[in-house]
Design a protein around this motif. Structure first.
Motif, mmCIF file in Angstrom:
data_model
loop_
_atom_site.group_PDB
_atom_site.id
_atom_site.type_symbol
_atom_site.label_atom_id
_atom_site.label_comp_id
_atom_site.label_asym_id
_atom_site.label_seq_id
_atom_site.Cartn_x
_atom_site.Cartn_y
_atom_site.Cartn_z
ATOM 1 N N THR A 55 12.467 -53.545 4.326
ATOM 2 C CA THR A 55 11.847 -54.771 3.824
ATOM 3 C C THR A 55 12.856 -55.725 3.185
ATOM 4 O O THR A 55 12.524 -56.873 2.909
ATOM 5 N N GLU B 108 15.437 -45.072 3.969
ATOM 6 C CA GLU B 108 14.732 -46.259 3.471
ATOM 7 C C GLU B 108 15.487 -47.026 2.394
ATOM 8 O O GLU B 108 15.368 -48.248 2.315
ATOM 9 N N VAL B 109 16.259 -46.346 1.545
ATOM 10 C CA VAL B 109 16.874 -46.976 0.384
ATOM 11 C C VAL B 109 18.391 -46.862 0.426
ATOM 12 O O VAL B 109 18.946 -45.812 0.767
ATOM 13 N N SER C 50 18.410 -51.374 -2.578
ATOM 14 C CA SER C 50 17.880 -52.229 -1.524
ATOM 15 C C SER C 50 17.069 -51.397 -0.543
ATOM 16 O O SER C 50 17.492 -50.302 -0.149
ATOM 17 N N ASN C 51 15.887 -51.882 -0.189
ATOM 18 C CA ASN C 51 15.092 -51.251 0.850
ATOM 19 C C ASN C 51 15.601 -51.764 2.197
ATOM 20 O O ASN C 51 15.565 -52.962 2.456
ATOM 21 N N TYR D 204 12.957 -43.471 -6.439
ATOM 22 C CA TYR D 204 12.976 -44.910 -6.156
ATOM 23 C C TYR D 204 11.572 -45.495 -6.032
ATOM 24 O O TYR D 204 11.404 -46.702 -5.972
ATOM 25 N N TYR D 205 10.560 -44.635 -5.986
ATOM 26 C CA TYR D 205 9.167 -45.078 -5.907
ATOM 27 C C TYR D 205 8.656 -45.519 -7.274
ATOM 28 O O TYR D 205 7.648 -46.221 -7.373
ATOM 29 N N VAL E 21 11.405 -49.473 -4.734
ATOM 30 C CA VAL E 21 11.981 -49.843 -3.445
ATOM 31 C C VAL E 21 11.740 -48.770 -2.380
ATOM 32 O O VAL E 21 12.254 -48.880 -1.271
ATOM 33 N N SER E 22 10.958 -47.744 -2.712
ATOM 34 C CA SER E 22 10.669 -46.682 -1.753
ATOM 35 C C SER E 22 9.167 -46.510 -1.597
ATOM 36 O O SER E 22 8.397 -46.751 -2.528
ATOM 37 N N SER E 23 8.753 -46.075 -0.425
ATOM 38 C CA SER E 23 7.339 -45.809 -0.163
ATOM 39 C C SER E 23 7.012 -44.324 -0.288
ATOM 40 O O SER E 23 5.870 -43.927 -0.105
#
Length: 266
Positions: free
Chosen positions: A213, A185-186, A209-210, A252-253, A244-246
């Motif tokens: 998205t 994801e990142v 950067s994601n 990064y969340y 930038v993270s889910s």
């Protein structure tokens, strides 16, 4: 927001309040970036760390304690236990063992395996591996993968976090490095500058950067690390302009984090 980050960067550079061993994972924590770098340890001992990541009302705490060993001149290993707690009812417990050896003076190879269980007793087995060495006298590299899922009761496989690092290491004291880190994801482009030998200081700046998205963010890492005789203590902190993270178990969340680390050798 841009002015705030420029101000923080300027203050950080003037105070030189960052680190080598902490956000770029040298010394006893080197294995956490790349198992091959276990050979940076020259004595056996114990290590520990506690980190807190937060963003708004959400937070993640991670405690780690481990035993590192150097049974032979060109072989090293580490066994550690880690507990990451998101809430009282959401957590992960991991036990991991990594080992590294050096087939030649300028090259080291490492590999490891970890077993993780969450609050629902769902189990997972991950593999870790890496290579590190020097291309020239003071120019080195590192390539690694962490958390490559071999098997999981969650039904998720593959994945992992991949790293490519190039660094200039002046007499093994001052270091400038560039790292490319990415997972599912990142994507992170990171530059670290560190100075010192027994007492280390430095600065890390990352562009995040994601990949899904395309959202971007800036991350600044600061800290300090000191060694007296066979005892080392470190402090580090970072801020990110936006998550930038889910994944709530990923740093990064969160928008900020603080950690302390220690090591005792004998």
């Amino acid at each position: 927001m841009k002015k705030v980050f420029i101000l923080i960067l300027a203050i950080s550079t003037l105070t030189v309040a960052s680190q080598l061993e902490i956000f770029s994972y040298s010394g006893e924590w080197a294995f956490f970036e790349n198992p091959a770098r276990l050979l940076s340890m020259n004595k056996q001992g114990v290590m520990g760390s506690y980190q807190v990541f937060s963003s708004g009302s959400e937070s993640l705490g991670t405690f780690l304690v481990g035993l590192f060993q150097t049974p032979a001149p060109n072989i090293a290993g580490v066994l550690y236990l880690k507990r990451s707690t998101l809430t009282e009812s959401s957590y992960r417990t991991t036990i991991e063992y990594d080992a590294a050896f050096s087939p030649e003076e300028s090259l080291s190879v490492g590999a490891g395996v970890s077993f993780t269980m969450d609050q629902e007793e769902r189990k997972e087995i991950d593999l870790h591996g890496g290579v590190s060495g020097y291309l020239f006298k003071d120019v080195g590299f590192g390539v690694s993968v962490r958390d490559f899922t071999l098997w999981s009761q969650k039904g998720t496989y593959m994945g992992g976090t991949y790293l490519l690092k190039l660094f200039y290491d002046s007499s093994r004291k001052n270091r400038f490095s560039y790292s490319l880190v990415f997972d599912q994801e990142v994507l992170e482009n990171r530059i670290d500058f560190t100075i010192g030998s027994e007492q280390k200081a430095g600065l890390g700046v990352s562009m995040l950067s994601n990949t899904k998205t395309k959202e971007g963010a800036v991350k600044i890492s600061l800290g300090f690390y000191a060694t007296v005789n066979n005892v080392s203590v470190g402090f580090d902190t970072f801020i990110i302009s936006s998550p930038v993270s889910s994944d709530p178990f990923s740093e990064y969340y969160y928008t900020q984090g603080t950690g302390i680390k220690f090591a005792v050798r004998w």
